[in-house]
Design a protein around this motif. Structure first.
Motif, PDB file in Angstrom:
ATOM      1  N   ARG A   1      24.165 -14.835  17.754  1.00 17.17           N
ATOM      2  CA  ARG A   1      24.071 -13.861  16.655  1.00 17.17           C
ATOM      3  C   ARG A   1      22.726 -13.952  15.938  1.00 17.17           C
ATOM      4  O   ARG A   1      22.082 -15.001  15.949  1.00 17.17           O
ATOM      5  N   GLN A   2      22.321 -12.822  15.334  1.00 16.32           N
ATOM      6  CA  GLN A   2      21.050 -12.744  14.612  1.00 16.32           C
ATOM      7  C   GLN A   2      21.285 -12.177  13.230  1.00 16.32           C
ATOM      8  O   GLN A   2      22.293 -11.502  12.977  1.00 16.32           O
ATOM      9  N   ARG A   3      20.338 -12.433  12.328  1.00 17.01           N
ATOM     10  CA  ARG A   3      20.441 -11.893  10.971  1.00 17.01           C
ATOM     11  C   ARG A   3      20.345 -10.380  11.025  1.00 17.01           C
ATOM     12  O   ARG A   3      19.548  -9.818  11.752  1.00 17.01           O
ATOM     13  N   TYR A   4      21.202  -9.690  10.276  1.00 12.99           N
ATOM     14  CA  TYR A   4      21.258  -8.231  10.310  1.00 12.99           C
ATOM     15  C   TYR A   4      20.502  -7.647   9.128  1.00 12.99           C
ATOM     16  O   TYR A   4      20.577  -8.102   8.029  1.00 12.99           O
TER      17      TYR A   4
END
Length: 197
Positions: free
Chosen positions: A194-197
Protein backbone atom coordinates in the motif's frame (compact mmCIF):
# COMPACT_ATOMS: atom_id res chain seq x y z
CA UNK A 1 -9.16 -39.44 -37.03
CA UNK A 2 -6.19 -40.05 -39.29
CA UNK A 3 -2.64 -40.57 -37.94
CA UNK A 4 -1.46 -37.31 -39.59
CA UNK A 5 -4.34 -35.34 -38.03
CA UNK A 6 -3.65 -36.86 -34.61
CA UNK A 7 0.07 -36.08 -34.92
CA UNK A 8 -0.70 -32.41 -35.71
CA UNK A 9 -3.21 -32.20 -32.87
CA UNK A 10 -0.67 -33.73 -30.47
CA UNK A 11 1.99 -31.17 -31.43
CA UNK A 12 -0.47 -28.26 -31.15
CA UNK A 13 -1.50 -29.50 -27.70
CA UNK A 14 2.13 -29.18 -26.54
CA UNK A 15 1.96 -25.41 -27.00
CA UNK A 16 1.47 -23.38 -23.79
CA UNK A 17 -2.19 -22.71 -23.00
CA UNK A 18 -3.53 -25.12 -25.63
CA UNK A 19 -5.72 -27.98 -24.46
CA UNK A 20 -7.13 -30.97 -26.30
CA UNK A 21 -10.23 -29.20 -27.66
CA UNK A 22 -8.31 -26.08 -28.74
CA UNK A 23 -5.71 -28.22 -30.52
CA UNK A 24 -8.49 -30.13 -32.26
CA UNK A 25 -10.16 -26.89 -33.43
CA UNK A 26 -6.83 -25.49 -34.66
CA UNK A 27 -6.03 -28.67 -36.58
CA UNK A 28 -9.47 -28.72 -38.24
CA UNK A 29 -9.13 -25.02 -39.10
CA UNK A 30 -5.66 -25.46 -40.62
CA UNK A 31 -6.39 -28.64 -42.53
CA UNK A 32 -10.02 -28.37 -43.62
CA UNK A 33 -11.48 -24.90 -43.16
CA UNK A 34 -8.53 -22.71 -44.20
CA UNK A 35 -5.91 -25.01 -45.74
CA UNK A 36 -4.13 -22.04 -47.35
CA UNK A 37 -3.31 -20.69 -43.88
CA UNK A 38 -1.42 -23.90 -42.99
CA UNK A 39 1.28 -23.13 -45.56
CA UNK A 40 1.64 -19.52 -44.38
CA UNK A 41 1.85 -20.68 -40.76
CA UNK A 42 4.46 -23.34 -41.49
CA UNK A 43 6.53 -20.85 -43.55
CA UNK A 44 6.35 -18.27 -40.74
CA UNK A 45 7.41 -20.83 -38.13
CA UNK A 46 10.29 -22.07 -40.27
CA UNK A 47 11.47 -18.53 -41.07
CA UNK A 48 11.29 -17.43 -37.43
CA UNK A 49 13.09 -20.54 -36.18
CA UNK A 50 15.96 -19.81 -38.60
CA UNK A 51 16.22 -16.06 -37.91
CA UNK A 52 15.09 -15.35 -34.32
CA UNK A 53 17.51 -15.84 -31.42
CA UNK A 54 18.28 -14.51 -27.96
CA UNK A 55 19.94 -11.13 -27.56
CA UNK A 56 23.55 -11.71 -26.47
CA UNK A 57 23.24 -9.02 -23.79
CA UNK A 58 19.78 -9.32 -22.22
CA UNK A 59 18.16 -12.51 -23.56
CA UNK A 60 15.30 -10.78 -25.41
CA UNK A 61 14.28 -11.96 -28.89
CA UNK A 62 16.16 -10.47 -31.83
CA UNK A 63 17.38 -11.21 -35.32
CA UNK A 64 20.79 -9.55 -34.93
CA UNK A 65 23.41 -9.75 -32.15
CA UNK A 66 21.50 -7.22 -30.00
CA UNK A 67 17.78 -6.51 -29.60
CA UNK A 68 16.29 -3.07 -30.27
CA UNK A 69 16.10 -2.32 -26.53
CA UNK A 70 19.81 -3.00 -25.94
CA UNK A 71 20.71 -0.92 -29.01
CA UNK A 72 18.71 2.07 -27.71
CA UNK A 73 21.34 4.20 -25.93
CA UNK A 74 18.64 6.42 -24.38
CA UNK A 75 17.66 3.52 -22.10
CA UNK A 76 21.07 3.60 -20.41
CA UNK A 77 20.27 7.01 -18.93
CA UNK A 78 17.78 5.52 -16.46
CA UNK A 79 20.49 3.48 -14.72
CA UNK A 80 17.95 0.74 -13.99
CA UNK A 81 17.86 -2.90 -15.02
CA UNK A 82 14.59 -4.85 -14.82
CA UNK A 83 15.02 -8.60 -14.30
CA UNK A 84 12.15 -10.71 -15.69
CA UNK A 85 11.45 -14.43 -15.93
CA UNK A 86 10.45 -14.67 -19.61
CA UNK A 87 10.49 -12.58 -22.79
CA UNK A 88 6.68 -12.44 -22.55
CA UNK A 89 7.08 -10.58 -19.22
CA UNK A 90 9.40 -8.07 -20.90
CA UNK A 91 6.83 -7.59 -23.67
CA UNK A 92 4.03 -7.00 -21.17
CA UNK A 93 6.06 -4.34 -19.33
CA UNK A 94 7.02 -2.70 -22.62
CA UNK A 95 3.37 -2.56 -23.75
CA UNK A 96 2.44 -0.83 -20.50
CA UNK A 97 4.83 2.04 -21.29
CA UNK A 98 5.56 2.31 -17.55
CA UNK A 99 9.27 1.47 -17.79
CA UNK A 100 11.92 2.81 -20.16
CA UNK A 101 15.10 1.21 -18.83
CA UNK A 102 16.99 -1.94 -19.74
CA UNK A 103 16.08 -5.60 -19.11
CA UNK A 104 17.65 -8.92 -18.25
CA UNK A 105 15.65 -12.06 -19.13
CA UNK A 106 16.38 -15.13 -16.96
CA UNK A 107 14.41 -17.60 -19.13
CA UNK A 108 12.98 -19.26 -16.02
CA UNK A 109 13.28 -19.18 -12.24
CA UNK A 110 15.13 -21.24 -9.67
CA UNK A 111 13.38 -24.51 -8.88
CA UNK A 112 15.57 -27.13 -7.18
CA UNK A 113 12.66 -29.60 -7.14
CA UNK A 114 12.57 -29.45 -10.96
CA UNK A 115 16.36 -29.43 -11.27
CA UNK A 116 16.61 -25.75 -12.28
CA UNK A 117 19.63 -24.07 -10.71
CA UNK A 118 21.52 -20.82 -11.44
CA UNK A 119 23.53 -22.53 -14.20
CA UNK A 120 20.29 -23.34 -16.06
CA UNK A 121 19.25 -19.68 -16.20
CA UNK A 122 20.61 -16.55 -17.85
CA UNK A 123 22.37 -15.36 -14.67
CA UNK A 124 26.04 -15.61 -15.62
CA UNK A 125 26.30 -12.20 -17.26
CA UNK A 126 24.05 -10.31 -14.85
CA UNK A 127 26.71 -9.27 -12.32
CA UNK A 128 29.08 -8.26 -15.12
CA UNK A 129 26.35 -6.18 -16.77
CA UNK A 130 25.57 -4.37 -13.55
CA UNK A 131 29.17 -3.28 -13.20
CA UNK A 132 29.90 -2.58 -16.88
CA UNK A 133 26.68 -0.66 -17.56
CA UNK A 134 26.79 1.50 -14.40
CA UNK A 135 23.48 0.12 -13.13
CA UNK A 136 22.17 1.94 -10.05
CA UNK A 137 18.93 -0.02 -9.54
CA UNK A 138 17.96 -3.62 -10.19
CA UNK A 139 14.18 -4.12 -10.35
CA UNK A 140 13.08 -7.69 -9.69
CA UNK A 141 9.91 -8.26 -11.73
CA UNK A 142 9.54 -11.95 -10.97
CA UNK A 143 6.43 -13.94 -10.01
CA UNK A 144 5.02 -13.79 -6.49
CA UNK A 145 5.43 -17.53 -5.80
CA UNK A 146 7.91 -19.75 -3.95
CA UNK A 147 10.28 -20.10 -6.92
CA UNK A 148 10.04 -16.39 -7.73
CA UNK A 149 10.86 -15.45 -4.14
CA UNK A 150 13.80 -17.89 -4.05
CA UNK A 151 15.11 -16.41 -7.30
CA UNK A 152 14.76 -12.87 -5.91
CA UNK A 153 16.67 -13.88 -2.76
CA UNK A 154 19.45 -15.43 -4.84
CA UNK A 155 19.69 -12.37 -7.11
CA UNK A 156 19.75 -10.00 -4.15
CA UNK A 157 22.83 -11.81 -2.81
CA UNK A 158 24.39 -11.91 -6.28
CA UNK A 159 23.90 -8.17 -6.81
CA UNK A 160 24.82 -7.13 -3.26
CA UNK A 161 26.53 -3.74 -3.53
CA UNK A 162 26.39 -0.38 -1.78
CA UNK A 163 26.05 1.42 -5.11
CA UNK A 164 23.14 -0.68 -6.45
CA UNK A 165 19.62 -0.54 -5.03
CA UNK A 166 17.55 -3.70 -5.37
CA UNK A 167 13.76 -3.26 -5.55
CA UNK A 168 10.81 -5.58 -6.11
CA UNK A 169 7.68 -4.82 -8.10
CA UNK A 170 4.48 -4.46 -6.08
CA UNK A 171 1.74 -7.06 -6.11
CA UNK A 172 -1.94 -6.79 -5.38
CA UNK A 173 -5.32 -6.32 -6.96
CA UNK A 174 -5.52 -5.70 -10.71
CA UNK A 175 -7.23 -2.53 -11.89
CA UNK A 176 -10.99 -2.86 -11.72
CA UNK A 177 -10.88 -5.96 -9.49
CA UNK A 178 -12.96 -6.35 -6.37
CA UNK A 179 -11.56 -7.11 -2.92
CA UNK A 180 -14.41 -9.58 -2.48
CA UNK A 181 -13.05 -12.00 -5.09
CA UNK A 182 -9.33 -11.77 -4.27
CA UNK A 183 -7.55 -14.66 -2.60
CA UNK A 184 -5.81 -14.17 0.75
CA UNK A 185 -2.30 -14.10 -0.79
CA UNK A 186 -3.28 -11.33 -3.21
CA UNK A 187 -4.92 -9.33 -0.43
CA UNK A 188 -1.83 -9.67 1.76
CA UNK A 189 0.40 -8.49 -1.11
CA UNK A 190 -1.94 -5.58 -1.82
CA UNK A 191 -1.92 -4.49 1.83
CA UNK A 192 1.85 -4.88 2.14
CA UNK A 193 2.42 -2.76 -1.00
CA UNK A 194 0.00 0.00 0.00
CA UNK A 195 0.98 3.64 -0.62
CA UNK A 196 -0.03 6.97 0.87
CA UNK A 197 -3.13 8.33 -0.87
Amino acid sequence: MTPAFEALQKELKRLPGVGYRSAERMAIHLLLEKPESAKRLSDAILSASERVRSCSTCGNVCEEELCAICEDVRREESGSLCVVEHVSDLMAIEKSGAYRGRYHVLHGKLSPINGVGPDNLNMSGLAARIEAESVTEVILALPNDVEGEATCHYLTELVESDSVEVSRIGFGLPSGASVLYADSGTLKSALDARQRY
